[in-house]
Design a protein around this motif. Structure first.
Motif, mmCIF file in Angstrom:
data_model
loop_
_atom_site.group_PDB
_atom_site.id
_atom_site.type_symbol
_atom_site.label_atom_id
_atom_site.label_comp_id
_atom_site.label_asym_id
_atom_site.label_seq_id
_atom_site.Cartn_x
_atom_site.Cartn_y
_atom_site.Cartn_z
ATOM 1 N N ASP A 1 -75.957 95.733 109.599
ATOM 2 C CA ASP A 1 -74.621 95.186 109.398
ATOM 3 C C ASP A 1 -73.722 96.280 108.815
ATOM 4 O OD1 ASP A 1 -72.458 93.553 109.176
ATOM 5 O OD2 ASP A 1 -73.289 92.268 107.623
ATOM 6 N N PHE A 2 -73.362 97.240 109.679
ATOM 7 C CA PHE A 2 -72.498 98.337 109.245
ATOM 8 C C PHE A 2 -71.095 97.817 108.971
ATOM 9 C CE2 PHE A 2 -75.653 100.722 111.775
ATOM 10 C CZ PHE A 2 -76.025 101.668 110.836
ATOM 11 N N SER A 3 -70.375 98.534 108.143
ATOM 12 C CA SER A 3 -68.991 98.156 107.857
ATOM 13 C C SER A 3 -68.138 98.384 109.104
ATOM 14 C CB SER A 3 -68.435 98.991 106.700
ATOM 15 O OG SER A 3 -68.233 100.329 107.132
ATOM 16 N N LEU A 4 -66.991 97.743 109.122
ATOM 17 C CA LEU A 4 -66.060 97.896 110.232
ATOM 18 C C LEU A 4 -65.637 99.361 110.379
ATOM 19 C CD1 LEU A 4 -64.479 96.452 112.440
ATOM 20 C CD2 LEU A 4 -62.712 95.945 110.750
ATOM 21 N N ASP B 1 -67.408 102.009 109.552
ATOM 22 C CA ASP B 1 -68.538 102.766 110.111
ATOM 23 C C ASP B 1 -68.671 102.544 111.613
ATOM 24 O OD1 ASP B 1 -69.232 103.910 107.697
ATOM 25 O OD2 ASP B 1 -70.737 102.372 107.220
ATOM 26 N N ARG B 2 -68.478 101.294 112.053
ATOM 27 C CA ARG B 2 -68.556 101.006 113.491
ATOM 28 C C ARG B 2 -67.435 101.713 114.247
ATOM 29 N NH1 ARG B 2 -69.355 95.056 112.203
ATOM 30 N NH2 ARG B 2 -67.136 95.184 112.488
ATOM 31 N N THR C 1 -60.962 100.360 115.384
ATOM 32 C CA THR C 1 -61.297 99.154 114.626
ATOM 33 C C THR C 1 -61.190 97.928 115.529
ATOM 34 O OG1 THR C 1 -60.511 100.168 112.583
ATOM 35 C CG2 THR C 1 -60.680 97.774 112.609
#
Length: 170
Positions: free
Chosen positions: A60-63, A65-66, A124
């Motif tokens: 569950d990477f942060s937004l 990081d994605r 994002t």
């Protein structure tokens, strides 16, 4: 004298399913459906679509990081694109550090750049759209999912991703 029996085959009498073409879509090239079809192409780099799927489903990477991952995966480049809509629009998809830019011009335009309309989507925004495609089972085609599953037998969509889109089955 012996004559062999030959069967005439008409190579042009085939259904559209052979080419896996979908129906012509409505005119709006900025619709969610059109953007989904563009994102379902993946990054355009060999194995990119599988890397994106893996990255989005492992942790569950942060937004942020994605978004950073997608910016690096797509890199700088682009490709031409036919929108398969009623206007038969064509254009290109460009990606760079800012995001993914979709540029469209009508089939009647003499130049791809003349009278072209474009929109840039941030990494994002692209990240959120791809995550939803994955969570709802719409990122891979059935054939791609089968191939991916055959190579990653134990992988399933994590609960945190399914909960985010209210897809938990009890």
């Amino acid at each position: 004298m012996y004559y062999e029996h030959y069967t005439e085959v008409n190579l042009f009498d085939i259904c559209d399913d052979v080419f896996h073409e979908k129906e012509i879509y409505r005119n709006d090239v900025w619709s969610k459906e059109c953007m989904n079809r563009i994102l379902q192409l993946g990054s355009g780099i060999s194995g990119g679509k599988e890397r994106i799927y893996s990255f989005f489903t492992q942790y569950d990477f942060s937004l942020a990081d994605r978004a950073k991952f997608l910016k690096n995966e797509y890199g700088i480049g682009g490709r031409s694109y036919d929108f398969k809509n009623q206007n038969q629009d064509h254009g290109f998809i460009d990606h760079d550090l800012k995001g993914l830019t979709v540029c469209v011009s009508s089939k009647d335009s003499s130049s791809l750049f003349k009278d072209a309309e474009s929109k840039t989507f941030s990494w994002t925004d692209i990240s959120l759209r791809i995550e939803k495609l994955i969570a709802t089972g719409n990122y891979f085609t059935d054939e791609e999912m089968e191939c991916y599953n055959s190579m990653n037998k134990d992988e399933i969509l994590p609960d945190w991703l399914l909960k985010r889109y209210d897809i938990i089955f009890n």
